[in-house]
Every structure is written in structure tokens, then in C-alpha cells.
Design a protein around this motif. Structure first.
Motif, mmCIF file in Angstrom:
data_model
loop_
_atom_site.group_PDB
_atom_site.id
_atom_site.type_symbol
_atom_site.label_atom_id
_atom_site.label_comp_id
_atom_site.label_asym_id
_atom_site.label_seq_id
_atom_site.Cartn_x
_atom_site.Cartn_y
_atom_site.Cartn_z
ATOM 1 N N ARG A 1 -11.595 -5.093 -4.340
ATOM 2 C CA ARG A 1 -10.461 -5.091 -5.139
ATOM 3 C C ARG A 1 -10.546 -6.191 -6.353
ATOM 4 N NH1 ARG A 1 -5.484 -7.132 -5.102
ATOM 5 N NH2 ARG A 1 -4.016 -6.426 -6.759
ATOM 6 N N THR B 1 0.753 -1.275 0.025
ATOM 7 C CA THR B 1 -0.125 -0.058 0.092
ATOM 8 C C THR B 1 1.062 1.326 -0.094
ATOM 9 O OG1 THR B 1 -1.700 -0.869 1.290
ATOM 10 C CG2 THR B 1 -1.977 0.974 1.238
ATOM 11 N N PHE C 1 -2.674 -1.037 -3.461
ATOM 12 C CA PHE C 1 -3.949 -0.120 -2.982
ATOM 13 C C PHE C 1 -2.899 1.130 -2.833
ATOM 14 C CE2 PHE C 1 -5.809 -3.947 -1.162
ATOM 15 C CZ PHE C 1 -6.999 -3.881 -1.433
#
Ligand SMILES: Nc1ncnc2c1ncn2[C@@H]1O[C@H](COP(=O)(O)OP(=O)(O)O)[C@@H](O)[C@H]1O
Ligand SMILES: [Mg+2]
Length: 267
Positions: A250, A37, A119
Motif C-alpha cells: 500500500r 479496514t 484497506f
């Protein structure tokens, strides 16, 4: 290669509702679940991700914009927490009041490095300035953080309406933060969803509640993520649930993300 990075704008109508806490703890939770992330501090007025994490970054978004440092030097890797941070620049007028050219330049410089993440969270400033709106429109998904306070609800609805009118956006997810109970969170969501159904003819999706929890402010005082200091606390459990829902979202979006790309540059 087809895109698999999900970009998410974290937004709120009102300030101080818990956007930054949510963003950084989601990044922690996703790391625990083995996802990569990046957290971009896009709150150009009140950048405070660095304070919440107790870091003093040397570079920020402004260096990306000016191109005077390679992005690799500006990204701040938090090895202990397991995610990267791109700090904001405070008090840079070009960024606070970003015009389309500045924004496009910033994104063209950023985008090539985003593909390595699963992400990318954009922690936005509160409200509906043009800058906030354009960041929100570039992301594949938007999380609106609300609290049960009536003003938070009306401001959130106004924000969804403006983004829908101007950019045709419809995919919004809602996190009800600082809820006293699951029922209060659900009631709060229903009120927002009801207003959306009635006036803009679509509904946001409930992503989950985060309970009011003193441990959140405790963690802020320690400048450490809640997920690290108090992993078993009520708010940490709620955030873990939200992280799991985002992982599922996702997966369901992968085909679409492949065609769409990470950020929409033509908004
Ligand atoms: N679930 C929660 N329970 C208790 N306090 C919270 C919760 N979420 C956020 N807070 C507190 O609210 C304050 C504002 O949070 P912050 O994440 O900085 O909001 P924002 O980024 O929306 O301005 C912080 O002091 C934080 O400790
Ligand atoms: Mg914030």
C-alpha cells in the motif's frame, strides 16, 4: 484530498479454498497493526461472512442498492475485532446477476464512505461470472487464493487469463493456502507463475503461503477469527506476514492510488 485507500478483491477459481477466512483474518491482523479496514461480502451466491463471525446483520448490500437505509446503518462495526463489515444479500437476483447499471449505482452509493478506511477487502464468490469479473476489475489489487490441488491451479490460471484479456489487468498477487510446507507453497506458485509467463506474458506476485492448520476450522466452529482464538498458530503467523506485506504494498502504491481513486467505476 488524495486517495489513500487500497481496495483489494479476494478471489479464487474454485470455491472453498479459504478466501473468506483469509479476508477476515487479514482485517484482524491489520487492525492489530492500527489500520482501518472494511470487509465487503461480495459473495452474492454463498454469503457466509456473517456466519464465520457469528453476527446477524440487519442491513446488507441490497439496502445500499435500494437506498432505503443510510450506509452508516448497513455497515456493521465489529468493535471487538476492530473492523467493519458490509454484509452481502443472499438470493437477490439483481445482485447475483448484476448488470452494469446496478453495479454502477451500488458503487456510487458506496464510494463516498470508503475513504475513511486504509484497506477495503472485497470477498468475492468463486469463479468468473460477469459479476465477479467486474468487482475484480474495480479493485486496485487482486489476491488470488489457490491451494496445491491441480484443479485449483488450472482454475486460477483461467481466471487470470480471462481478466487479463477482458480488462487488461496485470497486477495479481497469489496466496497459496493449505500448504503442507513452504516448499509446496513455492512449487504451487511457480506452476501458476509459469503458466502465466508462458501464455499471458506476465507473472503474478507471490504474497505468501498459509500453512494447512486445524486451528482454522476450529476458529470457524467458534465463529471467531483465528487471529483472536489462536494468535500463535502457524496459519495466524503466516497471515500476519501477509498483512505486513500488504502494508508495504500500500505504501508503495500511494502515489498511484492518489490518482486512481478507490474503485474504478468505468470498467
Ligand atoms: N489454512 C487452512 N488450514 C486448514 N483449513 C483451512 C485453511 N483455510 C481455510 N480452511 C478451511 O476451509 C474451509 C473453507 O474456507 P472458506 O474461507 O470458507 O473458503 P471460501 O471463502 O474460499 O469458500 C473452511 O472450513 C476453513 O476452515
Ligand atoms: Mg467464502
Amino acid at each position: 484530498m488524495s486517495n489513500t485507500t487500497l481496495s483489494i478483491a479476494i478471489m479464487s477459481g474454485k470455491g472453498g479454498v479459504g478466501k473468506t477466512s483469509l479476508a477476515l483474518n487479514l482485517a484482524c491482523a491489520l487492525h492489530q497493526n492500527s489500520f482501518k479496514t472494511l470487509l465487503i461480502d461480495c459473495d452474492l451466491g454463498l454469503a457466509n461472512l456473517d456466519v464465520l463471525l457469528g453476527i446477524t446483520p440487519e442491513g446488507n448490500l441490497q439496502n445500499v442498492l435500494l437506498g432505503d437505509k443510510p450506509l452508516e446503518e448497513v455497515l456493521y462495526p465489529l468493535e471487538k475485532q476492530g473492523f467493519d463489515v458490509l454484509p452481502a444479500a443472499s438470493g437477490v437476483p439483481e445482485l447475483v446477476d448484476m448488470n452494469a447499471d446496478t453495479r454502477d449505482l451500488l458503487l456510487r452509493r458506496l464510494e463516498p464512505s470508503l475513504g475513511r478506511y486504509d484497506f477495503v477487502f472485497m470477498d468475492l464468490g468463486a469463479g468468473i461470472s460477469d459479476t465477479v469479473q467486474s468487482f475484480a476489475a474495480m479493485a486496485a489489487l487482486r489476491i488470488v487464493v489457490v491451494t496445491p490441488e491441480p484443479t485449483s491451479l488450472t482454475d486460477s490460471y483461467a481466471m487470470i487469463k480471462v481478466l487479463n484479456n477482458r480488462y487488461g489487468l496485470r497486477n495479481f498477487m497469489v496466496v497459496v493456502n493449505e500448504a503442507a510446507s513452504a516448499k509446496e507453497a513455492q512449487d504451487t506458485f511457480e506452476k501458476l507463475a509459469g503458466a502465466c509467463r508462458h501464455f499471458v506474458h506476465f507473472e503474478p506476485v507471490m504474497l505468501g503461503p498459509v500453512r494447512f492448520d486445524e486451528n482454522v476450522s476450529e476458529a470457524v466452529c467458534h465463529q471467531k477469527p483465528l487471529m483472536r482464538c489462536y494468535p500463535g498458530s502457524p496459519a495466524a503467523q503466516d497471515i500476519q506476514n501477509i498483512a505486513q506485506r500488504l502494508q508495504k504494498a500500500r505504501l508503495n502504491m500511494l502515489d498511484w492510488l492518489g490518482q486512481r481513486g478507490i474503485l474504478h467505476l468505468d470498467v
